[in-house]
Design a protein around this motif. Structure first.
Motif, short mmCIF file in Angstrom:
data_model
loop_
_atom_site.label_atom_id
_atom_site.label_comp_id
_atom_site.label_asym_id
_atom_site.label_seq_id
_atom_site.Cartn_x
_atom_site.Cartn_y
_atom_site.Cartn_z
N GLY A 1 9.76 5.38 -1.10
CA GLY A 1 9.23 5.10 0.23
C GLY A 1 9.49 6.21 1.22
O GLY A 1 10.03 7.27 0.88
N GLU A 2 9.11 5.95 2.45
CA GLU A 2 9.29 6.93 3.52
C GLU A 2 10.76 7.32 3.67
O GLU A 2 11.06 8.48 3.95
N ALA A 3 11.67 6.37 3.49
CA ALA A 3 13.09 6.66 3.67
C ALA A 3 13.58 7.67 2.63
O ALA A 3 14.50 8.46 2.89
N ASN B 1 4.66 3.07 -5.04
CA ASN B 1 4.62 2.17 -3.89
C ASN B 1 5.30 2.90 -2.73
O ASN B 1 6.52 2.99 -2.68
N HIS B 2 4.50 3.42 -1.81
CA HIS B 2 5.05 4.24 -0.73
C HIS B 2 5.50 3.33 0.42
O HIS B 2 4.81 3.16 1.42
N LEU B 3 6.66 2.72 0.22
CA LEU B 3 7.17 1.73 1.17
C LEU B 3 7.33 2.30 2.58
O LEU B 3 7.78 3.43 2.74
N GLY B 4 6.99 1.48 3.55
CA GLY B 4 7.27 1.85 4.94
C GLY B 4 8.67 1.36 5.29
O GLY B 4 8.83 0.29 5.86
N ASP B 5 9.67 2.13 4.88
CA ASP B 5 11.05 1.64 4.99
C ASP B 5 11.92 2.55 5.84
O ASP B 5 13.13 2.57 5.73
N ALA C 1 -4.50 4.36 -1.46
CA ALA C 1 -5.24 3.14 -1.12
C ALA C 1 -4.73 2.61 0.21
O ALA C 1 -3.76 1.86 0.27
N VAL C 2 -5.37 3.05 1.26
CA VAL C 2 -4.95 2.71 2.63
C VAL C 2 -6.20 2.42 3.46
O VAL C 2 -7.24 3.05 3.27
N GLY C 3 -6.07 1.51 4.40
CA GLY C 3 -7.22 1.04 5.19
C GLY C 3 -7.97 2.09 5.99
O GLY C 3 -7.50 3.22 6.20
N VAL D 1 -1.52 7.44 -8.03
CA VAL D 1 -2.20 6.40 -7.26
C VAL D 1 -1.15 5.63 -6.46
O VAL D 1 -0.15 5.17 -7.02
N GLU D 2 -1.42 5.52 -5.17
CA GLU D 2 -0.43 4.94 -4.26
C GLU D 2 -0.93 3.64 -3.65
O GLU D 2 -1.98 3.61 -3.03
N TYR D 3 -0.22 2.58 -3.84
CA TYR D 3 -0.51 1.25 -3.31
C TYR D 3 0.73 0.40 -3.47
O TYR D 3 1.60 0.84 -4.23
N PRO D 4 0.91 -0.77 -2.98
CA PRO D 4 0.25 -1.31 -1.80
C PRO D 4 0.94 -0.85 -0.53
O PRO D 4 0.44 -1.11 0.55
N SER D 5 2.10 -0.19 -0.69
CA SER D 5 2.80 0.45 0.44
C SER D 5 2.97 -0.42 1.68
O SER D 5 2.56 -0.02 2.78
N PRO D 6 3.57 -1.59 1.54
CA PRO D 6 3.79 -2.43 2.72
C PRO D 6 4.96 -1.91 3.55
O PRO D 6 5.69 -1.02 3.11
N GLU E 1 -8.53 2.41 9.03
CA GLU E 1 -8.04 2.88 10.33
C GLU E 1 -7.24 4.17 10.21
O GLU E 1 -7.01 4.85 11.20
N GLN E 2 -6.86 4.56 8.98
CA GLN E 2 -6.10 5.81 8.85
C GLN E 2 -6.97 6.96 8.35
O GLN E 2 -6.45 7.98 7.85
N GLN E 3 -8.27 6.83 8.49
CA GLN E 3 -9.17 7.88 8.00
C GLN E 3 -8.90 9.24 8.64
O GLN E 3 -8.88 10.26 7.96
N PHE E 4 -8.76 9.24 9.95
CA PHE E 4 -8.56 10.51 10.63
C PHE E 4 -7.26 11.16 10.17
O PHE E 4 -7.21 12.35 9.86
N TYR E 5 -6.24 10.36 10.08
CA TYR E 5 -4.94 10.86 9.65
C TYR E 5 -5.02 11.49 8.25
O TYR E 5 -4.53 12.60 8.02
N PHE E 6 -5.66 10.80 7.32
CA PHE E 6 -5.71 11.33 5.96
C PHE E 6 -6.63 12.55 5.85
O PHE E 6 -6.41 13.42 4.99
N ALA E 7 -7.62 12.63 6.72
CA ALA E 7 -8.45 13.83 6.75
C ALA E 7 -7.59 15.01 7.21
O ALA E 7 -7.67 16.11 6.65
#
Ligand code: ARG
Length: 563
Positions: free
Chosen positions: A254-256, A150-154, A330-332, A110-115, A334-340
């Protein structure tokens, strides 16, 4: 109460294997109801009312029900004695009441909150934390092995922008004072400067940004020093905010962390023939065979990693390390298309794990004229810390004049914020309205917390150790409460299967209401109740207390010790 005994009667009567779901109708109809006769009628080619009558006859004969009646086109309403319901509750009771082992032997990530590191923690990542945490708790409660990350956007551009901007617009002293807020300011100012520069055809600043990125990649000492310093400030802030939200994750990859693994991952796609390299060097995965006109870009023409590249590497890593059945993001919305697209990519790669995009709607705020609008900096609070400060201020107003510790004030503040996240199906936008989320009379966290505190107070005044339900008492005034408690395990299962924690919130709210109705009619531990009544009632309230505690904890909410 479950439908197993009715399913057995169906088998005996009609030789049909089926599962029977019981619903709870309005109290005047009965304790439970089923429409199984209506479902069977078509299959058996018989009149539904007649099927219902036959079944009702058999159920009456079983002696399990105090009343069985047929209503309307063929609904069956059932009444059970409160005493037998109480017995049933006691039989099913243990300290893990509500939980099950559906997920035994299975692993979920389970992945959150990933700021993102570039800016101060904003309300943009509030729902990810709330929904992600609830998903984690629900999966745990249903026996899954849960790995949280926590999948940081780093990764990427922020670093170059930070150094360039820091040297141009900031200083060590300012950074020391403002911390992550200074970094956020520098980031925004630099982005604006870059835009202005581009508008007049310049590129000096943009080159500098690229230059710092390159230096970092090449292991330049100064670049590494800045990177460490900025990351430390940003990460410390993220951890502070997560701490205040009382959420945490086991991993923080994270991404890095994944970006350097992207190259190999892309190569693997090319080797497998899943991806195609364009003439300019960029790499795409065509997904038309999965119904997408738009291919997924996994590598830029200059070879740099993209968001999708890091996610691809992340998937491969998780598969290799943990072999999860499921990955929940757990992502908003607006990223539905991407995750599909990402899910299609995973299938195309032959990965066996199921990708679940646990998406949710935006947070709206009320305008002064009563209209709704997405929460934004223009409209007031967006910084998570400000939101938390405001919530704590409101929480202390709620309990003003009473002796309530700071710790409890924090619990109430979080209870209000989090419960509002579960007010409706997560896919709908939520309305953040300070008055409503703290309303002690409506659907709110503090309302449920208050009910739990009240039960606990009665219990502690009575000072009882665990009491069992008594067979000598009829539980007549407690019947509705017992029926409610018996529903709980079903609600947990449903909420976990569908990843819909708002079902838990709805249940807890109803339990609180039922309890308030009960108190109005029934004294629990006053002088004019008999010992038997008192024992039996306290025993039941202990179970109610447990379910409040447990249910709220599934939502990441704690019960205050006083309020
Ligand atoms: N940091 C991203 C954002 O704020 C969310 C990351 C979601 N997770 C992922 N694996 N892509 O938009």
């Amino acid at each position: 109460m479950d439908g197993a005994t009715i399913a057995k009667a169906v088998k005996d009567l009609f030789d049909v294997e089926t599962t029977v779901n019981l619903t709870v109708p309005a109290a005047e109809f009965g304790d439970y109801a089923t429409n199984i006769a209506l479902q069977l009628a078509g299959r058996l080619k018989q009149n539904p009312r007649e099927v219902a009558e036959k079944l009702a006859e058999a159920l009456r004969a079983s002696g399990d029900y105090s009343e069985v009646s047929v209503a309307g086109p063929g609904f069956i309403n059932l009444r059970v004695s409160a005493r037998s319901l109480a017995r049933q509750l006691e039989d099913n009771w243990n300290e893990h009441y509500g939980e099950n082992s559906d997920g035994a032997g299975k692993t979920v990530v389970v992945e959150y909150p990933s700021p993102n590191m570039a800016k101060p923690y904003s309300v943009g990542h509030l729902r990810s934390g709330n929904q992600g945490w609830a998903a984690k708790r629900l999966m745990e409660a249903t026996g899954w092995k849960v790995i949280t990350d926590n999948h940081l956007g780093d990764y990427g551009a922020p670093f170059g922008i930070w150094v360039t901007g820091f040297l141009k617009f900031s200083s060590n002293a300012k950074l020391k004072k403002g911390g992550v807020y200074e970094l956020g300011r520098v980031y925004i100012a630099t982005r604006k400067a870059l835009k202005d520069e581009a508008a007049v055809g310049g590129h000096e600043l943009a080159d500098e940004v690229q230059n710092w990125l390159l230096k970092l990649e090449q292991g330049d000492e100064e670049a590494a020093h800045y990177s460490e310093m900025f990351n430390e400030i940003s990460l410390k802030h993220i951890h502070e905010v997560m701490g205040r939200l009382r959420i945490s994750t086991e991993y923080e990859l994270g991404e890095a962390f994944f970006a350097p693994r992207g190259k190999a991952a892309v190569q693997e796609l090319l080797d497998k023939g899943v991806a195609k390299q364009n003439d300019d060097g960029s790499v795409i995965v065509p997904l038309d065979d999965y119904g997408f006109d738009v291919p997924l870009l996994v590598q830029k023409s200059n070879g740099a990693a993209l968001y999708a590249t890091t996610d691809l590497a992340t998937l491969l890593y998780r598969e290799q390390e943990w072999q999860p059945e499921k990955v929940i993001y757990a992502v908003g919305a607006e990223q539905q298309f991407y995750f599909a697209q990402l899910a299609a990519l995973a299938k195309k790669l032959g990965l066996k794990l199921e990708l679940v995009h646990l998406w949710f709607g935006a947070i709206d705020q009320l305008n002064e004229d009563g209209t709704r609008e997405k929460m934004s900096s223009r409209k007031g609070v967006v910084l998570m810390e400000e939101l938390l400060n405001e919530a704590e201020k409101r929480a202390s107003e709620v309990v003003r004049g009473r002796e309530v510790s700071d710790e409890d004030v924090k619990r109430i503040a979080l209870g209000a914020i989090k419960f509002s996240d579960f007010a409706a199906d997560r896919r709908t936008n939520i309305l953040f309205d300070w008055d409503n989320i703290f309303a002690l009379t409506g659907f709110s966290g503090p309302y449920v917390q208050y009910a739990a505190v009240r039960v606990n107070r009665i219990l502690s005044l009575a000072g009882k150790a665990a009491v069992e339900m008594s067979d000598d008492y009829d539980y007549a005034p407690e019947k509705a409460l017992i029926v409610k408690l018996l529903e709980y395990p079903k609600i947990v299962r449903l909420a976990a299967n569908e990843l819909e924690p708002h079902k838990i919130a709805g249940f807890l709210y109803e339990l609180a209401r039922e309890l308030n109705r009960y108190y109005e009619a029934t004294p629990v531990a006053t002088n004019n109740v008999t010992d038997l009544e008192k024992q039996a009632r306290l025993g039941l309230l202990q179970k109610v207390s447990h379910v409040f505690d447990h249910g709220l904890s599934l939502l990441g909410i704690e019960v205050p010790s006083a309020m």
